[in-house]
Scaffold this active site. Sequence first.
Site, PDB file in Angstrom:
ATOM      1  N   LYS A  76     -62.266 -14.921 -35.534  1.00 47.38           N
ATOM      2  CA  LYS A  76     -60.877 -14.876 -35.055  1.00 47.38           C
ATOM      3  C   LYS A  76     -60.278 -16.288 -35.041  1.00 47.38           C
ATOM      4  O   LYS A  76     -59.130 -16.484 -35.425  1.00 47.38           O
ATOM      5  CB  LYS A  76     -60.815 -14.204 -33.669  1.00 47.38           C
ATOM      6  CG  LYS A  76     -61.120 -12.710 -33.767  1.00 47.38           C
ATOM      7  CD  LYS A  76     -61.307 -12.003 -32.431  1.00 47.38           C
ATOM      8  CE  LYS A  76     -61.816 -10.585 -32.673  1.00 47.38           C
ATOM      9  NZ  LYS A  76     -62.014  -9.795 -31.459  1.00 47.38           N
ATOM     10  N   GLN A 120     -62.693 -10.719 -25.173  1.00 50.28           N
ATOM     11  CA  GLN A 120     -63.692 -10.161 -26.085  1.00 50.28           C
ATOM     12  C   GLN A 120     -64.639  -9.223 -25.335  1.00 50.28           C
ATOM     13  O   GLN A 120     -65.122  -9.547 -24.259  1.00 50.28           O
ATOM     14  CB  GLN A 120     -64.477 -11.314 -26.755  1.00 50.28           C
ATOM     15  CG  GLN A 120     -65.442 -10.887 -27.849  1.00 50.28           C
ATOM     16  CD  GLN A 120     -64.761 -10.301 -29.070  1.00 50.28           C
ATOM     17  OE1 GLN A 120     -63.614 -10.586 -29.366  1.00 50.28           O
ATOM     18  NE2 GLN A 120     -65.467  -9.445 -29.785  1.00 50.28           N
ATOM     19  N   ASP A 143     -54.705  -6.988 -28.669  1.00 50.52           N
ATOM     20  CA  ASP A 143     -55.733  -6.009 -29.067  1.00 50.52           C
ATOM     21  C   ASP A 143     -55.159  -4.593 -28.988  1.00 50.52           C
ATOM     22  O   ASP A 143     -55.729  -3.656 -29.532  1.00 50.52           O
ATOM     23  CB  ASP A 143     -56.927  -6.068 -28.102  1.00 50.52           C
ATOM     24  CG  ASP A 143     -58.101  -6.854 -28.650  1.00 50.52           C
ATOM     25  OD1 ASP A 143     -58.300  -6.855 -29.878  1.00 50.52           O
ATOM     26  OD2 ASP A 143     -58.825  -7.456 -27.831  1.00 50.52           O
TER      27      ASP A 143
HETATM   28  N1  GUN Z   1     -65.502  -6.278 -29.348  1.00 46.80           N
HETATM   29  C1  GUN Z   1     -65.722  -5.637 -30.511  1.00 46.80           C
HETATM   30  N2  GUN Z   1     -64.572  -5.440 -31.175  1.00 46.80           N
HETATM   31  C2  GUN Z   1     -63.591  -5.964 -30.400  1.00 46.80           C
HETATM   32  C3  GUN Z   1     -62.171  -6.075 -30.559  1.00 46.80           C
HETATM   33  O1  GUN Z   1     -61.579  -5.640 -31.539  1.00 46.80           O
HETATM   34  N3  GUN Z   1     -61.520  -6.703 -29.528  1.00 46.80           N
HETATM   35  C4  GUN Z   1     -62.163  -7.186 -28.436  1.00 46.80           C
HETATM   36  N4  GUN Z   1     -61.430  -7.768 -27.489  1.00 46.80           N
HETATM   37  N5  GUN Z   1     -63.466  -7.084 -28.263  1.00 46.80           N
HETATM   38  C5  GUN Z   1     -64.177  -6.491 -29.254  1.00 46.80           C
END
Ligand code: GUN
Length: 313
Positions: A76, A120, A143
């Site tokens: 990211k 996350q 998200d």
């Molecule tokens: N953990 C696994 N995939 C994701 C995601 O798309 N967003 C977040 N915040 N955590 C994750």
Amino acid sequence: MDGNQKNETPGIVKAVNSMTETQTYTIIDGRKISQDIKKEISEKVAMRKQEGKKVPHLAIILVGDDGASQTYVDHKVKACKEVGFHYTMMRFADTISEDKLMKHIDQVNRDEDVDGFIVQLPLPLNISVERITEKIRPDKDVDGFTNRNFGSIVSKNPLLLPATPFGVMELLKRYNIPTEGKNCVVVGASRLVGAPLSMMLVEEGKATVTICHKFTKDLGMFTRHADILITAVGKPGLITADMVKEGAVVIDVGTTRVEGPQYKSGFALKGDVEFKEVAPKTSYITPVPGGVGPMTIASLLLNTLRATELRNP
Ligand code: GUN
């Protein structure tokens, strides 16, 4: 690739079976589409800079030191750099209390410079994902995890769409795969993927949708009727060739880390679909990795740009 398959056009595989019938299927290239999206975003960011407008700023909250989460977060951060976003990484030990984490979220909610942020997942077991998620300001929830953004799928003007479902819809659109009136079967009813994706397929896609989950009896009876089969369970090998209709579109959202000494890095990422045996029956199929995965990050960037544009047009 199997010996009886030839790859002549990138992404399009010709499978010749023993009856001398030739079938072709396209491997959906999520990496390529996500690169295209990142290029579009970086052009918009460059334009905003030129016009003296605010540069999008994404904050990422990471709790603990889970290896997979660290890798996702690294991707990211790299994506933010690629498109010219500002970013802030906030790390906390896994001993942090829920109340303390809530206070940090409050701070980011109020920080005028942060346009969007994510926490996350997974979080340590003593912290409620629901409480933390609901603490995020919906207009910064890039998200698309909050109940407000889940509900906004059915509104005329959604705020920020759930990122992974958004990515799947974008893949279908950019490969010109029609959904209207199609029979879509979604396997997995999770709050973060299966449930919102099903609603988006109904609302935006005008599809007929069946949602299957762990209590579904005789899963194959449903999946065999799918024009578009989407699986988001996290169970490698769940979908086998006998469960898929000839010519179906298969989208594999499942991503499971399978460890083993045979893998150079110590693990491999596996989808829910038995790719080798299923692919020749399909018209389009996503691989794992390189299918839906990169689209989640592309959607996160799209949402961050949208959040910025909403706050600072
Ligand atoms: N953990 C696994 N995939 C994701 C995601 O798309 N967003 C977040 N915040 N955590 C994750």
